[in-house]
Design a protein around this motif. Structure first.
Motif, mmCIF file in Angstrom:
data_model
loop_
_atom_site.group_PDB
_atom_site.id
_atom_site.type_symbol
_atom_site.label_atom_id
_atom_site.label_comp_id
_atom_site.label_asym_id
_atom_site.label_seq_id
_atom_site.Cartn_x
_atom_site.Cartn_y
_atom_site.Cartn_z
ATOM 1 N N PHE A 183 0.823 -1.215 0.000
ATOM 2 C CA PHE A 183 0.000 0.000 0.000
ATOM 3 C C PHE A 183 0.855 1.264 0.000
ATOM 4 N N THR A 184 1.989 1.239 0.661
ATOM 5 C CA THR A 184 2.793 2.455 0.833
ATOM 6 C C THR A 184 3.877 2.625 -0.225
ATOM 7 N N ILE A 185 3.810 1.863 -1.323
ATOM 8 C CA ILE A 185 4.778 2.061 -2.403
ATOM 9 C C ILE A 185 4.528 3.413 -3.073
ATOM 10 N N THR A 186 5.560 4.212 -3.144
ATOM 11 C CA THR A 186 5.546 5.448 -3.928
ATOM 12 C C THR A 186 6.849 5.495 -4.715
ATOM 13 N N ASP A 187 7.008 6.514 -5.549
ATOM 14 C CA ASP A 187 8.244 6.636 -6.314
ATOM 15 C C ASP A 187 9.453 6.685 -5.382
ATOM 16 N N GLU A 188 9.339 7.511 -4.333
ATOM 17 C CA GLU A 188 10.470 7.701 -3.428
ATOM 18 C C GLU A 188 10.724 6.463 -2.585
ATOM 19 N N THR A 189 9.662 5.843 -2.079
ATOM 20 C CA THR A 189 9.822 4.637 -1.276
ATOM 21 C C THR A 189 10.394 3.504 -2.118
ATOM 22 N N PHE A 190 9.956 3.405 -3.363
ATOM 23 C CA PHE A 190 10.506 2.397 -4.263
ATOM 24 C C PHE A 190 12.008 2.596 -4.435
ATOM 25 N N ALA A 191 12.421 3.863 -4.629
ATOM 26 C CA ALA A 191 13.848 4.139 -4.797
ATOM 27 C C ALA A 191 14.647 3.731 -3.560
ATOM 28 N N LEU A 192 14.057 3.923 -2.377
ATOM 29 C CA LEU A 192 14.755 3.567 -1.140
ATOM 30 C C LEU A 192 14.845 2.062 -0.939
#
Length: 249
Positions: A113-122
């Motif tokens: 649910f919490t996947i975003t562009d920035e979280t994916f990069a991390l």
């Protein structure tokens, strides 16, 4: 669960996202209030949608009255349809994270649910400490990013009645700056320039296609820029690097 040292590592990893999300979330909260909507709508959208691009476009759609001549359900379907196409890139993110999120147990749903562009990069480039459980460690990273975005929108919504909207003009560039920082960190940790170079070049190609016109119409409409650039980047990387068995890329 995580011990204190690994918890601190996870929080430290999200520090660049904190500054980016606060800087971008505040203008979103201001935008919601200045558009005449109640402050809690900003927080509710951040809780349920958790998509910066989707939320900004959503408020713009609501403000312009996209369904002034349509029924309520037609309005909802229009909004959901647009948000669906905006979020199509998450399909590729999810496929890329299949191995990373494997064996995360009860943490898998909040991680998805919490996947975003920035979280994916991390999470796609971070080194999980050997003494840390993968599920809780990645969950702390993802949930902290989630909380930063909610906190930023809450601040903006609360002070929206006191600070003019024009005061923060241009602050949305923080999103671009955030991606640059994440890209630099990824290059430094992996020593691999190729994915970033491919991403930049394919983005330039997509933008160029949007400027080239045939019979007065662009080859690539602006609304398809992100999806086209992403697909081109994935296609080029697949041609340059063949995935190996065992999850190694």
């Amino acid at each position: 669960m995580l011990d204190s040292s690994n918890f601190r590592r996870a929080v430290k990893l999200t520090t660049p996202v904190f500054f980016g999300y606060i800087a971008i979330g505040i203008p979103f909260g201001l935008m919601v209030v200045n558009a005449g909507f109640p402050w809690y709508l900003a927080v509710l959208m951040s809780l349920l949608i958790f998509s910066g691009t989707g939320q900004y476009i959503g408020i713009a759609l609501f403000s312009s009255g996209i369904a002034s001549n349509s029924s309520f359900w037609a309005s909802i379907l229009t909004f959901v349809g647009i948000e669906f196409f905006i979020g199509l890139r998450h399909i590729f993110y999810s496929l890329a994270l299949l191995e990373t999120y494997r064996d995360t147990g009860k943490w898998k749903f909040p991680l998805i649910f919490t996947i975003t562009d920035e979280t994916f990069a991390l999470v796609s480039s971070c080194n999980i400490p050997k003494d840390a459980d993968k599920g809780p460690y990645l969950a702390v990273v993802s949930i902290f990013d989630y909380s930063y975005w909610i906190f930023g929108t809450l601040i903006g919504a609360i002070v929206g009645n006191f600070i003019p909207a024009g005061y923060l003009n241009g602050v949305d560039f923080a999103l671009t700056a955030l991606f640059i920082v994440l890209m630099i960190n990824q290059i430094r940790s992996t020593k691999d320039f190729l994915p970033s170079l491919v991403g930049v070049l394919t983005s330039v190609v997509a933008i160029a296609l949007s400027y080239i016109q045939i019979k007065g119409k662009p080859i690539l409409p602006n609304q398809h820029l992100i999806l086209t650039g992403l697909c081109l980047g994935i296609a080029v990387m697949l041609l340059l690097r063949h995935p190996k068995r065992g999850g190694e890329q």
